[in-house]
Write a protein that holds these residues in place. Structure first.
Motif, PDB file in Angstrom:
ATOM      1  N   ARG A  76     -35.766 -30.665 -17.017  1.00  0.00           N
ATOM      2  CA  ARG A  76     -35.440 -31.224 -18.338  1.00  0.00           C
ATOM      3  C   ARG A  76     -36.661 -31.833 -18.990  1.00  0.00           C
ATOM      4  O   ARG A  76     -36.866 -31.662 -20.185  1.00  0.00           O
ATOM      5  CB  ARG A  76     -34.343 -32.290 -18.188  1.00  0.00           C
ATOM      6  CG  ARG A  76     -33.005 -31.704 -17.917  1.00  0.00           C
ATOM      7  CD  ARG A  76     -31.920 -32.710 -18.133  1.00  0.00           C
ATOM      8  NE  ARG A  76     -31.749 -33.598 -16.986  1.00  0.00           N
ATOM      9  CZ  ARG A  76     -30.623 -34.253 -16.726  1.00  0.00           C
ATOM     10  NH1 ARG A  76     -29.605 -34.130 -17.556  1.00  0.00           N
ATOM     11  NH2 ARG A  76     -30.525 -35.033 -15.671  1.00  0.00           N
ATOM     12  N   ALA A 106     -20.743 -28.232 -17.695  1.00  0.00           N
ATOM     13  CA  ALA A 106     -21.865 -27.671 -18.478  1.00  0.00           C
ATOM     14  C   ALA A 106     -23.107 -27.542 -17.610  1.00  0.00           C
ATOM     15  O   ALA A 106     -23.867 -26.578 -17.727  1.00  0.00           O
ATOM     16  CB  ALA A 106     -22.151 -28.553 -19.690  1.00  0.00           C
ATOM     17  N   THR A 107     -23.313 -28.495 -16.727  1.00  0.00           N
ATOM     18  CA  THR A 107     -24.511 -28.472 -15.876  1.00  0.00           C
ATOM     19  C   THR A 107     -24.309 -27.557 -14.668  1.00  0.00           C
ATOM     20  O   THR A 107     -25.080 -26.615 -14.446  1.00  0.00           O
ATOM     21  CB  THR A 107     -24.836 -29.902 -15.383  1.00  0.00           C
ATOM     22  OG1 THR A 107     -24.923 -30.768 -16.508  1.00  0.00           O
ATOM     23  CG2 THR A 107     -26.141 -29.917 -14.605  1.00  0.00           C
ATOM     24  N   GLN A 119     -23.123 -39.732 -10.963  1.00  0.00           N
ATOM     25  CA  GLN A 119     -22.324 -40.317 -12.063  1.00  0.00           C
ATOM     26  C   GLN A 119     -20.978 -40.737 -11.479  1.00  0.00           C
ATOM     27  O   GLN A 119     -20.436 -40.069 -10.599  1.00  0.00           O
ATOM     28  CB  GLN A 119     -22.110 -39.284 -13.176  1.00  0.00           C
ATOM     29  CG  GLN A 119     -23.390 -38.707 -13.753  1.00  0.00           C
ATOM     30  CD  GLN A 119     -24.151 -39.714 -14.611  1.00  0.00           C
ATOM     31  OE1 GLN A 119     -23.569 -40.427 -15.404  1.00  0.00           O
ATOM     32  NE2 GLN A 119     -25.467 -39.767 -14.410  1.00  0.00           N
ATOM     33  N   GLU A 165     -15.890 -36.183 -21.894  1.00  0.00           N
ATOM     34  CA  GLU A 165     -17.336 -35.957 -21.936  1.00  0.00           C
ATOM     35  C   GLU A 165     -17.898 -35.796 -20.524  1.00  0.00           C
ATOM     36  O   GLU A 165     -18.730 -34.911 -20.278  1.00  0.00           O
ATOM     37  CB  GLU A 165     -17.992 -37.143 -22.648  1.00  0.00           C
ATOM     38  CG  GLU A 165     -19.416 -36.882 -23.028  1.00  0.00           C
ATOM     39  CD  GLU A 165     -20.083 -38.139 -23.584  1.00  0.00           C
ATOM     40  OE1 GLU A 165     -19.497 -39.233 -23.518  1.00  0.00           O
ATOM     41  OE2 GLU A 165     -21.219 -37.996 -24.040  1.00  0.00           O
ATOM     42  N   GLN A 166     -17.436 -36.640 -19.591  1.00  0.00           N
ATOM     43  CA  GLN A 166     -17.921 -36.526 -18.203  1.00  0.00           C
ATOM     44  C   GLN A 166     -17.534 -35.180 -17.594  1.00  0.00           C
ATOM     45  O   GLN A 166     -18.331 -34.542 -16.906  1.00  0.00           O
ATOM     46  CB  GLN A 166     -17.342 -37.660 -17.341  1.00  0.00           C
ATOM     47  CG  GLN A 166     -17.990 -39.007 -17.586  1.00  0.00           C
ATOM     48  CD  GLN A 166     -17.354 -40.105 -16.749  1.00  0.00           C
ATOM     49  OE1 GLN A 166     -16.130 -40.144 -16.591  1.00  0.00           O
ATOM     50  NE2 GLN A 166     -18.164 -40.997 -16.219  1.00  0.00           N
ATOM     51  N   GLN A 198     -16.772 -32.372 -19.205  1.00  0.00           N
ATOM     52  CA  GLN A 198     -17.488 -31.269 -19.852  1.00  0.00           C
ATOM     53  C   GLN A 198     -18.944 -31.214 -19.397  1.00  0.00           C
ATOM     54  O   GLN A 198     -19.489 -30.135 -19.163  1.00  0.00           O
ATOM     55  CB  GLN A 198     -17.380 -31.399 -21.368  1.00  0.00           C
ATOM     56  CG  GLN A 198     -16.060 -30.834 -21.857  1.00  0.00           C
ATOM     57  CD  GLN A 198     -15.600 -31.401 -23.170  1.00  0.00           C
ATOM     58  OE1 GLN A 198     -16.336 -32.122 -23.839  1.00  0.00           O
ATOM     59  NE2 GLN A 198     -14.369 -31.094 -23.550  1.00  0.00           N
ATOM     60  N   HIS A 199     -19.571 -32.375 -19.239  1.00  0.00           N
ATOM     61  CA  HIS A 199     -20.981 -32.373 -18.857  1.00  0.00           C
ATOM     62  C   HIS A 199     -21.156 -31.912 -17.410  1.00  0.00           C
ATOM     63  O   HIS A 199     -22.124 -31.208 -17.083  1.00  0.00           O
ATOM     64  CB  HIS A 199     -21.616 -33.754 -19.059  1.00  0.00           C
ATOM     65  CG  HIS A 199     -23.108 -33.694 -19.046  1.00  0.00           C
ATOM     66  ND1 HIS A 199     -23.860 -34.078 -17.960  1.00  0.00           N
ATOM     67  CD2 HIS A 199     -23.988 -33.239 -19.967  1.00  0.00           C
ATOM     68  CE1 HIS A 199     -25.140 -33.867 -18.219  1.00  0.00           C
ATOM     69  NE2 HIS A 199     -25.244 -33.364 -19.432  1.00  0.00           N
ATOM     70  N   GLN A 200     -20.186 -32.273 -16.545  1.00  0.00           N
ATOM     71  CA  GLN A 200     -20.250 -31.815 -15.153  1.00  0.00           C
ATOM     72  C   GLN A 200     -20.186 -30.282 -15.088  1.00  0.00           C
ATOM     73  O   GLN A 200     -20.980 -29.638 -14.409  1.00  0.00           O
ATOM     74  CB  GLN A 200     -19.113 -32.465 -14.337  1.00  0.00           C
ATOM     75  CG  GLN A 200     -18.985 -31.997 -12.923  1.00  0.00           C
ATOM     76  CD  GLN A 200     -20.016 -32.555 -11.953  1.00  0.00           C
ATOM     77  OE1 GLN A 200     -19.735 -32.805 -10.807  1.00  0.00           O
ATOM     78  NE2 GLN A 200     -21.235 -32.720 -12.365  1.00  0.00           N
ATOM     79  N   ASP A 242     -33.257 -27.614 -20.070  1.00  0.00           N
ATOM     80  CA  ASP A 242     -32.010 -28.321 -19.783  1.00  0.00           C
ATOM     81  C   ASP A 242     -30.956 -27.226 -19.710  1.00  0.00           C
ATOM     82  O   ASP A 242     -30.699 -26.532 -20.709  1.00  0.00           O
ATOM     83  CB  ASP A 242     -31.709 -29.314 -20.913  1.00  0.00           C
ATOM     84  CG  ASP A 242     -30.419 -30.084 -20.689  1.00  0.00           C
ATOM     85  OD1 ASP A 242     -29.505 -29.559 -20.014  1.00  0.00           O
ATOM     86  OD2 ASP A 242     -30.312 -31.200 -21.213  1.00  0.00           O
ATOM     87  N   THR A 259     -27.919 -27.158 -19.763  1.00  0.00           N
ATOM     88  CA  THR A 259     -26.740 -27.272 -20.643  1.00  0.00           C
ATOM     89  C   THR A 259     -27.041 -26.728 -22.036  1.00  0.00           C
ATOM     90  O   THR A 259     -26.131 -26.629 -22.858  1.00  0.00           O
ATOM     91  CB  THR A 259     -26.258 -28.738 -20.765  1.00  0.00           C
ATOM     92  OG1 THR A 259     -27.255 -29.500 -21.453  1.00  0.00           O
ATOM     93  CG2 THR A 259     -25.972 -29.347 -19.413  1.00  0.00           C
TER      94      THR A 259
END
Ligand SMILES: NC(=O)c1ccc[n+]([C@@H]2O[C@H](COP(=O)([O-])OP(=O)(O)OC[C@H]3O[C@@H](n4cnc5c(N)ncnc54)[C@H](OP(=O)(O)O)[C@@H]3O)[C@@H](O)[C@H]2O)c1
Length: 274
Positions: A34, A102-103, A188, A95-96, A98-100, A53, A55
């Protein structure tokens, strides 16, 4: 002509160890991260650092194409970038979640799709997906992380068939515990385990304490990089490489125990009742 490996998430941990190992074996390495300012590969002349990144789906083809142009080849992709989201599912924000994904999942899809036209056209290549022991068995309070790694494991198994006719090998490296930034800087949480008012706080504290107690059994990032290197270069069609004695132990136990015996053992190991 030296071969080229493209690796995601190389600022620390397994990714950084893999960069060093491949470079020491004479490979050309596209080390992506990143924040390229985090790179510690100045001593390795055959390593180039690229911002990525995972994502950012639009960034993946740009990074792959740039590395391919700079090195003149692309032979191996290692999808390593990822992190753990720990804590009760109920408390996770959209958000958590989706980000999990997404990554750990969509990031792998984006980078793999960007690399495939090159690998398929040349009729050769290896794709290594770093999953986890947690892609084959689940522990308490990690439901979303497991969902990503089980997903990646199934994705990889299906892709193994799909890409074999094009000379592309798909492999999974599934580590157990590894002493990296995974359980500290990168972790997280969906709740604050110190919040006694939270109905899940006790369970989360037990699970974190159990993981902490077992941290002495963790593999080093270098040991996992060795397994990745073997998986890349052994020339076999082997799909899964379980990495670490702890991972081999727990997955071995799972095959030998009934489901009831196994879940009772897991509850005991994590100090959970009920
Ligand atoms: N350590 C373990 O116990 C363990 C066990 C099983 C599987 N794994 C898996 O091993 C892989 C590597 O983890 P690690 O143990 O080496 O942990 P780590 O030291 O925390 O390294 C994770 C790497 O992933 C990168 N990353 C996170 N989100 C990213 C994003 N959106 N785009 C690009 N890079 C991103 C991090 O970059 P930043 O520096 O920018 O944060 C870092 O370079 C992960 O897929 C993890 O799930 C780890």
């Amino acid at each position: 002509m030296p071969k080229t490996v493209f690796i995601t998430g190389t600022s620390t941990g397994i990714g950084a160890a893999a960069v060093r190992l491949f470079a020491q074996h004479g490979w050309q390495v596209a080390a992506t991260m990143r924040n390229p300012a985090d790179a510690k590969f100045q001593d390795l002349p055959n390593v180039r650092v690229y911002a990525l990144d995972v994502t950012d789906a639009a960034a993946a083809p740009r990074a792959i194409q740039q590395a391919h142009a700079d090195f003149g080849s692309l032979d191996v992709l290692i999808n390593n970038a990822g992190y753990g989201l720990v804590g009760p599912f109920e408390a996770a924000t959209d958000e958590q979640i989706q980000h999990q994904f997404a990554t750990n999942v969509f990031g792998v899809f984006a980078v793999t799709r960007a690399a495939l036209p090159i690998l398929r056209a040349q009729q050769s290549g290896v794709i290594i997906n770093i999953t986890s022991v947690g892609g084959r068995t689940a522990f308490p309070m990690n439901s979303l992380y497991h969902a990503t790694k089980f997903g990646l494991d199934g994705f990889s198994e299906s892709l193994w068939y799909e890409l074999a006719p094009f000379g592309i090998q798909v492999k999974v490296v599934a580590p157990g515990g590894v002493a990296t930034d995974f359980a500290t800087r990168s972790l997280q949480m969906t709740i604050d385990p110190a919040n006694d008012a939270d109905p899940y706080a006790g369970q989360v504290r037990s699970v974190l304490a159990a993981f902490n107690d077992r941290s002495g059994n963790a593999s080093s990032a270098e040991q996992i990089a060795d397994v990745i290197y073997t998986a890349t270069t052994d020339g076999t069609a082997q799909l899964r490489y379980i990495a670490g004695e702890d991972a081999k132990g727990i997955l071995g136990a799972k095959t030998q125990m009934s489901e009831a015996e196994f879940s009772t053992m897991i509850k005991q190991n994590f100090g959970l009742n009920g």
